[in-house]
Scaffold this motif. Sequence first.
Motif, PDB file in Angstrom:
ATOM      1  N   MET A 193      -5.544  -9.649 -13.227  1.00  0.00           N
ATOM      2  CA  MET A 193      -6.530  -8.651 -12.825  1.00  0.00           C
ATOM      3  C   MET A 193      -7.265  -9.065 -11.561  1.00  0.00           C
ATOM      4  O   MET A 193      -7.912  -8.250 -10.906  1.00  0.00           O
ATOM      5  CB  MET A 193      -7.542  -8.400 -13.952  1.00  0.00           C
ATOM      6  CG  MET A 193      -6.927  -7.746 -15.181  1.00  0.00           C
ATOM      7  SD  MET A 193      -6.214  -6.124 -14.830  1.00  0.00           S
ATOM      8  CE  MET A 193      -4.482  -6.511 -14.610  1.00  0.00           C
ATOM      9  N   ASP A 194      -7.160 -10.314 -11.165  1.00  0.00           N
ATOM     10  CA  ASP A 194      -7.815 -10.814  -9.969  1.00  0.00           C
ATOM     11  C   ASP A 194      -7.008 -10.490  -8.708  1.00  0.00           C
ATOM     12  O   ASP A 194      -7.466 -10.709  -7.604  1.00  0.00           O
ATOM     13  CB  ASP A 194      -8.047 -12.322 -10.094  1.00  0.00           C
ATOM     14  CG  ASP A 194      -9.006 -12.850  -9.051  1.00  0.00           C
ATOM     15  OD1 ASP A 194      -9.957 -12.127  -8.696  1.00  0.00           O
ATOM     16  OD2 ASP A 194      -8.802 -13.990  -8.578  1.00  0.00           O
ATOM     17  N   LYS A 195      -5.809  -9.960  -8.871  1.00  0.00           N
ATOM     18  CA  LYS A 195      -4.942  -9.617  -7.742  1.00  0.00           C
ATOM     19  C   LYS A 195      -5.384  -8.295  -7.134  1.00  0.00           C
ATOM     20  O   LYS A 195      -6.030  -7.475  -7.777  1.00  0.00           O
ATOM     21  CB  LYS A 195      -3.478  -9.513  -8.184  1.00  0.00           C
ATOM     22  CG  LYS A 195      -2.942 -10.743  -8.882  1.00  0.00           C
ATOM     23  CD  LYS A 195      -2.852 -11.907  -7.947  1.00  0.00           C
ATOM     24  CE  LYS A 195      -2.260 -13.099  -8.687  1.00  0.00           C
ATOM     25  NZ  LYS A 195      -2.608 -14.354  -8.121  1.00  0.00           N
ATOM     26  N   ARG A 196      -4.999  -8.075  -5.912  1.00  0.00           N
ATOM     27  CA  ARG A 196      -5.289  -6.805  -5.235  1.00  0.00           C
ATOM     28  C   ARG A 196      -4.077  -5.903  -5.403  1.00  0.00           C
ATOM     29  O   ARG A 196      -2.946  -6.292  -5.127  1.00  0.00           O
ATOM     30  CB  ARG A 196      -5.548  -7.054  -3.753  1.00  0.00           C
ATOM     31  CG  ARG A 196      -5.879  -5.802  -2.995  1.00  0.00           C
ATOM     32  CD  ARG A 196      -6.300  -6.134  -1.565  1.00  0.00           C
ATOM     33  NE  ARG A 196      -6.652  -4.915  -0.877  1.00  0.00           N
ATOM     34  CZ  ARG A 196      -5.833  -4.276  -0.057  1.00  0.00           C
ATOM     35  NH1 ARG A 196      -4.624  -4.741   0.186  1.00  0.00           N
ATOM     36  NH2 ARG A 196      -6.224  -3.164   0.535  1.00  0.00           N
ATOM     37  N   TYR A 197      -4.314  -4.687  -5.847  1.00  0.00           N
ATOM     38  CA  TYR A 197      -3.242  -3.729  -6.069  1.00  0.00           C
ATOM     39  C   TYR A 197      -3.438  -2.539  -5.143  1.00  0.00           C
ATOM     40  O   TYR A 197      -4.560  -2.086  -4.919  1.00  0.00           O
ATOM     41  CB  TYR A 197      -3.233  -3.253  -7.530  1.00  0.00           C
ATOM     42  CG  TYR A 197      -2.968  -4.379  -8.489  1.00  0.00           C
ATOM     43  CD1 TYR A 197      -1.677  -4.767  -8.800  1.00  0.00           C
ATOM     44  CD2 TYR A 197      -4.025  -5.075  -9.070  1.00  0.00           C
ATOM     45  CE1 TYR A 197      -1.435  -5.809  -9.669  1.00  0.00           C
ATOM     46  CE2 TYR A 197      -3.782  -6.129  -9.947  1.00  0.00           C
ATOM     47  CZ  TYR A 197      -2.490  -6.491 -10.235  1.00  0.00           C
ATOM     48  OH  TYR A 197      -2.245  -7.537 -11.091  1.00  0.00           O
ATOM     49  N   VAL A 198      -2.334  -2.027  -4.615  1.00  0.00           N
ATOM     50  CA  VAL A 198      -2.364  -0.884  -3.710  1.00  0.00           C
ATOM     51  C   VAL A 198      -1.465   0.194  -4.296  1.00  0.00           C
ATOM     52  O   VAL A 198      -0.309  -0.073  -4.671  1.00  0.00           O
ATOM     53  CB  VAL A 198      -1.866  -1.264  -2.304  1.00  0.00           C
ATOM     54  CG1 VAL A 198      -1.821  -0.044  -1.396  1.00  0.00           C
ATOM     55  CG2 VAL A 198      -2.750  -2.350  -1.708  1.00  0.00           C
ATOM     56  N   ILE A 199      -2.003   1.401  -4.390  1.00  0.00           N
ATOM     57  CA  ILE A 199      -1.224   2.531  -4.883  1.00  0.00           C
ATOM     58  C   ILE A 199      -0.793   3.348  -3.667  1.00  0.00           C
ATOM     59  O   ILE A 199      -1.631   3.773  -2.863  1.00  0.00           O
ATOM     60  CB  ILE A 199      -2.046   3.391  -5.846  1.00  0.00           C
ATOM     61  CG1 ILE A 199      -2.443   2.559  -7.053  1.00  0.00           C
ATOM     62  CG2 ILE A 199      -1.252   4.634  -6.264  1.00  0.00           C
ATOM     63  CD1 ILE A 199      -3.375   3.256  -8.005  1.00  0.00           C
ATOM     64  N   GLN A 200       0.498   3.537  -3.537  1.00  0.00           N
ATOM     65  CA  GLN A 200       1.029   4.300  -2.426  1.00  0.00           C
ATOM     66  C   GLN A 200       1.518   5.642  -2.921  1.00  0.00           C
ATOM     67  O   GLN A 200       2.133   5.737  -3.984  1.00  0.00           O
ATOM     68  CB  GLN A 200       2.178   3.565  -1.758  1.00  0.00           C
ATOM     69  CG  GLN A 200       1.746   2.250  -1.135  1.00  0.00           C
ATOM     70  CD  GLN A 200       2.902   1.516  -0.488  1.00  0.00           C
ATOM     71  OE1 GLN A 200       4.067   1.770  -0.783  1.00  0.00           O
ATOM     72  NE2 GLN A 200       2.574   0.600   0.395  1.00  0.00           N
ATOM     73  N   GLU A 201       1.264   6.667  -2.125  1.00  0.00           N
ATOM     74  CA  GLU A 201       1.716   8.007  -2.484  1.00  0.00           C
ATOM     75  C   GLU A 201       3.108   8.227  -1.897  1.00  0.00           C
ATOM     76  O   GLU A 201       3.373   7.927  -0.734  1.00  0.00           O
ATOM     77  CB  GLU A 201       0.759   9.057  -1.917  1.00  0.00           C
ATOM     78  CG  GLU A 201       1.103  10.459  -2.305  1.00  0.00           C
ATOM     79  CD  GLU A 201       0.098  11.456  -1.782  1.00  0.00           C
ATOM     80  OE1 GLU A 201       0.516  12.568  -1.455  1.00  0.00           O
ATOM     81  OE2 GLU A 201      -1.086  11.107  -1.694  1.00  0.00           O
ATOM     82  N   PHE A 202       4.010   8.722  -2.727  1.00  0.00           N
ATOM     83  CA  PHE A 202       5.357   9.027  -2.267  1.00  0.00           C
ATOM     84  C   PHE A 202       5.519  10.527  -2.194  1.00  0.00           C
ATOM     85  O   PHE A 202       5.164  11.238  -3.117  1.00  0.00           O
ATOM     86  CB  PHE A 202       6.404   8.443  -3.239  1.00  0.00           C
ATOM     87  CG  PHE A 202       6.457   6.946  -3.210  1.00  0.00           C
ATOM     88  CD1 PHE A 202       7.166   6.276  -2.240  1.00  0.00           C
ATOM     89  CD2 PHE A 202       5.768   6.195  -4.162  1.00  0.00           C
ATOM     90  CE1 PHE A 202       7.211   4.901  -2.196  1.00  0.00           C
ATOM     91  CE2 PHE A 202       5.799   4.814  -4.133  1.00  0.00           C
ATOM     92  CZ  PHE A 202       6.530   4.156  -3.146  1.00  0.00           C
ATOM     93  N   LYS A 203       6.057  10.998  -1.089  1.00  0.00           N
ATOM     94  CA  LYS A 203       6.285  12.445  -0.925  1.00  0.00           C
ATOM     95  C   LYS A 203       7.638  12.784  -1.499  1.00  0.00           C
ATOM     96  O   LYS A 203       8.624  12.093  -1.275  1.00  0.00           O
ATOM     97  CB  LYS A 203       6.212  12.828   0.545  1.00  0.00           C
ATOM     98  CG  LYS A 203       4.817  12.647   1.128  1.00  0.00           C
ATOM     99  CD  LYS A 203       4.761  13.094   2.548  1.00  0.00           C
ATOM    100  CE  LYS A 203       3.351  12.870   3.089  1.00  0.00           C
ATOM    101  NZ  LYS A 203       3.234  13.327   4.456  1.00  0.00           N
ATOM    102  N   ALA A 204       7.666  13.857  -2.273  1.00  0.00           N
ATOM    103  CA  ALA A 204       8.916  14.319  -2.865  1.00  0.00           C
ATOM    104  C   ALA A 204       9.812  14.897  -1.772  1.00  0.00           C
ATOM    105  O   ALA A 204       9.343  15.501  -0.810  1.00  0.00           O
ATOM    106  CB  ALA A 204       8.638  15.372  -3.922  1.00  0.00           C
ATOM    107  N   ALA A 205      11.110  14.694  -1.932  1.00  0.00           N
ATOM    108  CA  ALA A 205      12.075  15.247  -0.985  1.00  0.00           C
ATOM    109  C   ALA A 205      12.092  16.767  -1.083  1.00  0.00           C
ATOM    110  O   ALA A 205      12.007  17.325  -2.170  1.00  0.00           O
ATOM    111  CB  ALA A 205      13.462  14.679  -1.247  1.00  0.00           C
TER     112      ALA A 205
END
Length: 81
Positions: A68-80
Amino acid sequence: MTTYIADRIAINPGICNGRPIVRGMRITVQTVLEFLFAGTSREELLQQYPMLESEDIDACQQFAIELMDKRYVIQEFKAAA
């Protein structure tokens, strides 16, 4: 090959599909944490898994805290289209 990522926590691709395990045994960190989260006491857990030691439970909890001490990044993916 077993790789220890903490004092008592290891990862081996050939054991439990490479999930973090306790001391090379077929007991996953996730299993220990799920029992604790469900309300199983430390004493009950040690009775159900006599090969576990109290320090193993501590290591599982510490492992989760460190994740939980790690940094997490959520990326948005665009649908084809």
